[in-house]
Motif scaffolding. Sequence first.
Motif, mmCIF file in Angstrom:
data_model
loop_
_atom_site.group_PDB
_atom_site.id
_atom_site.type_symbol
_atom_site.label_atom_id
_atom_site.label_comp_id
_atom_site.label_asym_id
_atom_site.label_seq_id
_atom_site.Cartn_x
_atom_site.Cartn_y
_atom_site.Cartn_z
ATOM 1 N N ARG A 143 30.203 -63.839 3.916
ATOM 2 C CA ARG A 143 31.393 -63.969 4.753
ATOM 3 C C ARG A 143 32.631 -64.109 3.886
ATOM 4 N NH1 ARG A 143 32.291 -69.336 4.922
ATOM 5 N NH2 ARG A 143 30.330 -70.323 4.495
ATOM 6 N N CYS A 144 33.717 -63.545 4.436
ATOM 7 C CA CYS A 144 35.011 -63.561 3.756
ATOM 8 C C CYS A 144 35.473 -65.012 3.622
ATOM 9 C CB CYS A 144 35.997 -62.751 4.590
ATOM 10 S SG CYS A 144 37.693 -62.899 4.032
ATOM 11 N N VAL A 145 35.941 -65.412 2.442
ATOM 12 C CA VAL A 145 36.360 -66.797 2.259
ATOM 13 C C VAL A 145 37.701 -67.077 2.950
ATOM 14 C CG1 VAL A 145 35.088 -67.129 0.094
ATOM 15 C CG2 VAL A 145 37.462 -66.389 0.024
ATOM 16 N N SER A 146 38.458 -66.020 3.286
ATOM 17 C CA SER A 146 39.747 -66.237 3.953
ATOM 18 C C SER A 146 39.612 -66.284 5.465
ATOM 19 C CB SER A 146 40.744 -65.137 3.595
ATOM 20 O OG SER A 146 41.040 -65.185 2.234
ATOM 21 N N CYS A 147 38.941 -65.284 6.057
ATOM 22 C CA CYS A 147 38.957 -65.183 7.524
ATOM 23 C C CYS A 147 37.575 -65.359 8.144
ATOM 24 C CB CYS A 147 39.564 -63.848 7.951
ATOM 25 S SG CYS A 147 38.480 -62.435 7.670
ATOM 26 N N ASP A 148 36.548 -65.614 7.317
ATOM 27 C CA ASP A 148 35.204 -65.869 7.842
ATOM 28 C C ASP A 148 34.502 -64.652 8.438
ATOM 29 O OD1 ASP A 148 34.645 -68.397 7.077
ATOM 30 O OD2 ASP A 148 35.211 -69.356 8.981
ATOM 31 N N ARG A 153 36.108 -56.479 -0.981
ATOM 32 C CA ARG A 153 37.296 -56.457 -0.141
ATOM 33 C C ARG A 153 36.935 -56.568 1.338
ATOM 34 N NH1 ARG A 153 42.697 -54.655 -0.709
ATOM 35 N NH2 ARG A 153 42.300 -53.971 -2.827
ATOM 36 N N CYS A 154 37.606 -57.487 2.036
ATOM 37 C CA CYS A 154 37.385 -57.681 3.465
ATOM 38 C C CYS A 154 38.093 -56.572 4.240
ATOM 39 C CB CYS A 154 37.931 -59.049 3.872
ATOM 40 S SG CYS A 154 37.848 -59.365 5.641
ATOM 41 N N VAL A 155 37.403 -55.976 5.219
ATOM 42 C CA VAL A 155 38.022 -54.870 5.966
ATOM 43 C C VAL A 155 39.066 -55.390 6.956
ATOM 44 C CG1 VAL A 155 36.045 -53.325 5.754
ATOM 45 C CG2 VAL A 155 36.192 -54.853 7.726
ATOM 46 N N ASP A 156 39.029 -56.681 7.275
ATOM 47 C CA ASP A 156 40.003 -57.242 8.211
ATOM 48 C C ASP A 156 41.258 -57.749 7.511
ATOM 49 O OD1 ASP A 156 38.692 -56.676 10.454
ATOM 50 O OD2 ASP A 156 37.952 -58.701 10.861
ATOM 51 N N CYS A 157 41.078 -58.655 6.553
ATOM 52 C CA CYS A 157 42.255 -59.351 6.010
ATOM 53 C C CYS A 157 42.586 -58.921 4.585
ATOM 54 C CB CYS A 157 42.053 -60.866 6.092
ATOM 55 S SG CYS A 157 40.980 -61.527 4.793
ATOM 56 N N ARG A 158 41.808 -58.027 3.990
ATOM 57 C CA ARG A 158 42.052 -57.495 2.648
ATOM 58 C C ARG A 158 41.844 -58.522 1.543
ATOM 59 N NH1 ARG A 158 41.030 -52.836 3.765
ATOM 60 N NH2 ARG A 158 42.199 -51.817 2.121
ATOM 61 N N SER A 159 41.363 -59.697 1.879
ATOM 62 C CA SER A 159 41.012 -60.658 0.840
ATOM 63 C C SER A 159 39.901 -60.027 -0.012
ATOM 64 C CB SER A 159 40.521 -61.961 1.474
ATOM 65 O OG SER A 159 39.593 -62.595 0.617
ATOM 66 N N GLU A 160 39.774 -60.459 -1.267
ATOM 67 C CA GLU A 160 38.767 -59.836 -2.124
ATOM 68 C C GLU A 160 37.710 -60.817 -2.580
ATOM 69 O OE1 GLU A 160 40.266 -57.273 -5.164
ATOM 70 O OE2 GLU A 160 41.844 -56.538 -3.837
HETATM 71 ZN ZN LIG Z 1 38.764 -61.560 5.581
#
Ligand SMILES: [Zn+2]
Length: 179
Positions: free
Chosen positions: A49-54, A17-24
């Motif tokens: 790196r998060c696949v949604s927000c990098d 889980r991304c701490v910024d955008c909550r993408s998983e």
């Molecule tokens: Zn993210």
Amino acid sequence: MLPWVVRRTRLPLLSLRCVDCRSESATTGEGRFRVNANGKLLDVWLLVRCVSCDRTSKLTVYERKPVGSFDPVELDGYRDNDPELVAARLLDPLIARRNHFTLDWTDAWRLDIRSAFRDEAWPVQVEVVLADPVPVRPDRLIARGLGLSRNEVVRRIKCDVPLHRPTSAGFTFTVMAGD
Ligand SMILES: [Zn+2]
């Protein structure tokens, strides 16, 4: 015995889980380590790196480990972002547990089957080898490999592991003749 081989086609994504955008979903991308020296102690992280927000996160590989206790070749590998080492650390269950992620193998593997069954003398025995630790459900893998429905798999397959339980270890099964 016929061999089937399951192997990865790329590195799996991480369910993290991304701490910024909550993408998983996160990726190792091209695969980079960061090595940080603190006196004679080293920290080694694998960057993902998060696949949604990098957003980049650091996964702990080693924490405050004495420089002298590293295998020099391995340490060079961390400094050079050796792709084999990226794969090895990403697939290491201890590192996954410590950093609280699981691997998402969706579309990251293939099943290699060298020969078809058409003219075989039944029953036929197949050995499934997992070249990478991909969790596969035996019934789904066998259905896909043989082009059978899952009902047919239940009827025609004798397997040395439970058919419905995902496994990351190899197994063998026997295909009985059809009707
Ligand atoms: Zn993210």
